[in-house]
Write an enzyme that holds these catalytic residues in place. Structure first.
Site, PDB file in Angstrom:
ATOM      1  N   LYS A   1      -9.111 -35.424 -34.460  1.00 50.35           N
ATOM      2  CA  LYS A   1      -9.227 -34.076 -33.918  1.00 50.35           C
ATOM      3  C   LYS A   1      -9.313 -33.158 -35.127  1.00 50.35           C
ATOM      4  O   LYS A   1      -8.311 -32.808 -35.737  1.00 50.35           O
ATOM      5  CB  LYS A   1      -8.030 -33.703 -33.050  1.00 50.35           C
ATOM      6  CG  LYS A   1      -8.115 -32.265 -32.515  1.00 50.35           C
ATOM      7  CD  LYS A   1      -6.798 -31.804 -31.947  1.00 50.35           C
ATOM      8  CE  LYS A   1      -6.843 -30.324 -31.565  1.00 50.35           C
ATOM      9  NZ  LYS A   1      -6.996 -29.410 -32.732  1.00 50.35           N
TER      10      LYS A   1
ATOM     11  N   CYS B   1       1.427 -27.422 -48.041  1.00 52.53           N
ATOM     12  CA  CYS B   1       2.847 -27.700 -47.793  1.00 52.53           C
ATOM     13  C   CYS B   1       3.578 -28.103 -49.057  1.00 52.53           C
ATOM     14  O   CYS B   1       4.804 -28.235 -49.044  1.00 52.53           O
ATOM     15  CB  CYS B   1       2.999 -28.774 -46.719  1.00 52.53           C
ATOM     16  SG  CYS B   1       2.305 -30.373 -47.172  1.00 52.53           S
TER      17      CYS B   1
ATOM     18  N   GLU C   1       8.159 -20.778 -43.628  1.00 48.76           N
ATOM     19  CA  GLU C   1       6.878 -21.013 -44.285  1.00 48.76           C
ATOM     20  C   GLU C   1       5.923 -19.853 -44.013  1.00 48.76           C
ATOM     21  O   GLU C   1       5.660 -19.508 -42.863  1.00 48.76           O
ATOM     22  CB  GLU C   1       6.260 -22.321 -43.786  1.00 48.76           C
ATOM     23  CG  GLU C   1       5.000 -22.706 -44.534  1.00 48.76           C
ATOM     24  CD  GLU C   1       4.449 -24.044 -44.082  1.00 48.76           C
ATOM     25  OE1 GLU C   1       4.469 -25.002 -44.876  1.00 48.76           O
ATOM     26  OE2 GLU C   1       3.994 -24.129 -42.925  1.00 48.76           O
TER      27      GLU C   1
END
Length: 505
Positions: free
Chosen positions: A177, A286, A387
């Site tokens: 995906k 990240c 974050e």
């Protein structure tokens, strides 16, 4: 303005136009121009991608490991041949500068090279005469269909490095995906996968779709494993739903990596590393370093040097060779980062450098965010704990090592962490004390090579086996342990005990 290209989806090696009435716009992040539209594929189309992967699986799984490896060798050469083309496409749709985009593609090549070592990596164990006249061997077998759910920030590395190479060399087939913000690089790589590397139809399939339709990958019994990279909220959902349906899951999630900068560190070298790690890829990774816990005795000097170096960064069009800091991925993401900066100010942090005023002549509609520094970030300020995924640095001033490590470990995320020091004593303590799964000593981005696992902890990862390294091989395979006994005339007449073979010494 050129007309936006309408893209399709790929099943069984063929590109098809979707029956959907909903298309999602892909922008050039440097200009704001819409360059393509991708479909929000229907549930039936997602299921057809699973069908194609399931159909391709038996022949691919039975193919000799040597032949699968030869396909991967060929694929590696194709990636090198098209590296620059893919880097420019990545820079355009995402906003990374060209060097960062080249690195994105290179980080797809490295795991492909690791996968070429499959004959060594997938070996089992065996011993004869484990007990008298009984031999035992362990083997690793493919799982079946694997679903990969891709984030926006590494359109080459994550689908084509973390997900595809080890999965397919182990004998699985894949449904990707692709991310709806940055699917073009991954789509182009899939074209090359079939057209130039010549893989059998259906080994890798690709759709773009909404979360609603993608739920099929979590519940369809033909999907045996799900590998995901994205936000923690979505990762928790994927982990809980897919695991409840009997699937293996690895969910790599958010981070708020901290560095601990001690007074004895080389300030110039440390600041250079921090600049690279906190502002590289516009902070959209990240393993960025968005928080620095710095000892108070050097905090003023560090903040001044960080600001000086940040202000000198060349902000510009992502695919111009001299650009150091490119835009973020979309107007929506730009606004999100701007809102976080304002939240930091509202919470009481000192705004040392404001990136919201960044403007690039000739690219006024690009999604630019300049380097931003928030000083005096205190415990409880969300800007220092959550974050942001942008070029924003939070400074937390600490008295000493003990306070710094306590603040770092109080964060719910634990992807990576770094210490900057000239003390072997504190470096060694830090490696033992930190919750971070990937640890740097005078290294701002402690991402290991593809031969080691990407080993986040706490709310940065859900699952048992990480991507890459031997963890990756074990994630994409299941074990079978085989015990064998061959009869001679005497043994054939002997009674068999309850613990057959295991207690006969």
């Amino acid at each position: 303005m050129a007309e936006a290209k309408r893209m399709g989806y790929c099943i069984g090696g063929e590109w098809k136009q979707s029956a959907t009435g909903k298309y999602m716009e892909i922008t050039d992040s440097s200009t704001g121009e819409v360059i393509a539209e991708v479909p929000s594929c229907t549930l039936a189309e997602c299921e057809s991608a699973i069908d194609a992967a399931q159909k391709a699986f038996p022949a691919w799984a039975r193919m000799s490991m040597a032949k699968r490896v030869q396909y991967l060798f060929r694929w590696r050469d194709v990636l090198y041949a098209h590296k620059e083309e893919l880097a420019v496409l990545c820079a355009k749709e995402l906003g990374k500068n060209l060097n960062e985009a080249r690195g994105d593609v290179q980080k797809a090549i490295e795991p492909t090279e690791e996968a070429c070592a499959a004959p060594m990596l997938i070996q089992g164990d065996a011993a004869m005469q484990v007990t008298t006249n009984y031999d035992t061997a362990s083997y690793r077998f493919p799982l079946g269909v694997v679903a990969g759910i891709v984030p926006m920030n590494f359109p080459a590395m994550i689908p084509w490095g973390w997900m595809v190479p080890l999965a397919i060399v182990c004998g699985n087939t894949v449904v990707l995906k692709a991310n709806s913000n940055t699917p073009l690089t991954s789509m182009r790589m899939l074209e090359l996968f079939y057209e130039e590397a010549g893989f059998p139809a259906g080994v890798v399939n690709l759709v773009t779709t909404s979360r609603k339709e993608a739920e099929a990958f979590l519940t369809d019994p033909r999907v045996k494993a799900v590998t995901f990279v994205g936000t923690t909220g979505v990762g928790k959902h994927i982990y809980s739903v897919a695991a409840a349906h009997g699937k293996r899951v690895q969910a790599q999630c958010e981070a708020k990596n901290h560095a601990l900068l001690l007074a004895d560190a080389d300030l110039e070298a440390s600041t250079n590393a921090i600049i690279n790690s906190t502002y590289g890829c516009a902070g959209m990774r990240c393993m960025a370093l968005p928080v620095v816990a710095v000892e108070e005795s050097i905090a003023d000097d560090f903040v001044a040097l960080l600001k000086q170096k940040a202000e000198a960064m060349k902000i510009g069009c992502a695919y111009k060779e001299d650009t150091v800091l490119g835009p973020v991925v979309s107007a929506q993401h730009q606004k999100k980062v701007f809102d976080w900066i304002q939240k930091g100010v509202d919470e009481g942090a000192e705004l040392v450098l404001d990136g919201r005023t960044a403007c690039v002549p000739g690219y006024e509609k690009g999604f630019f965010v300049g380097p931003t520094i928030l000083d005096h970030v205190k415990p409880g300020m969300t800007v220092g704990d959550c974050e942001i995924f942008g070029p924003v640095t939070s400074i937390k001033r600490v008295r000493n090592y003990e306070e710094g490590i306590a603040i770092m470990n109080a964060n719910p995320f634990a992807n990576g962490s770094s210490i900057f020091t000239s003390s072997g004593y504190y470096a060694r303590r830090f490696v033992m004390d930190t919750d971070g799964g990937m640890v740097g000593v005078n290294v701002g981005i402690p991402v290991p090579s593809a031969y080691y696992p990407f080993s986040g902890n706490k709310d940065s990862f859900f699952g048992d086996l990480h991507v890459l390294g031997r963890d990756g091989v074990h994630f994409f395979t299941r074990a079978k342990t085989v015990t064998t006994h061959w009869f001679d005339d005497k043994a054939a007449k002997r009674a068999v005990g309850t613990w057959e073979g295991s207690t006969e010494q």
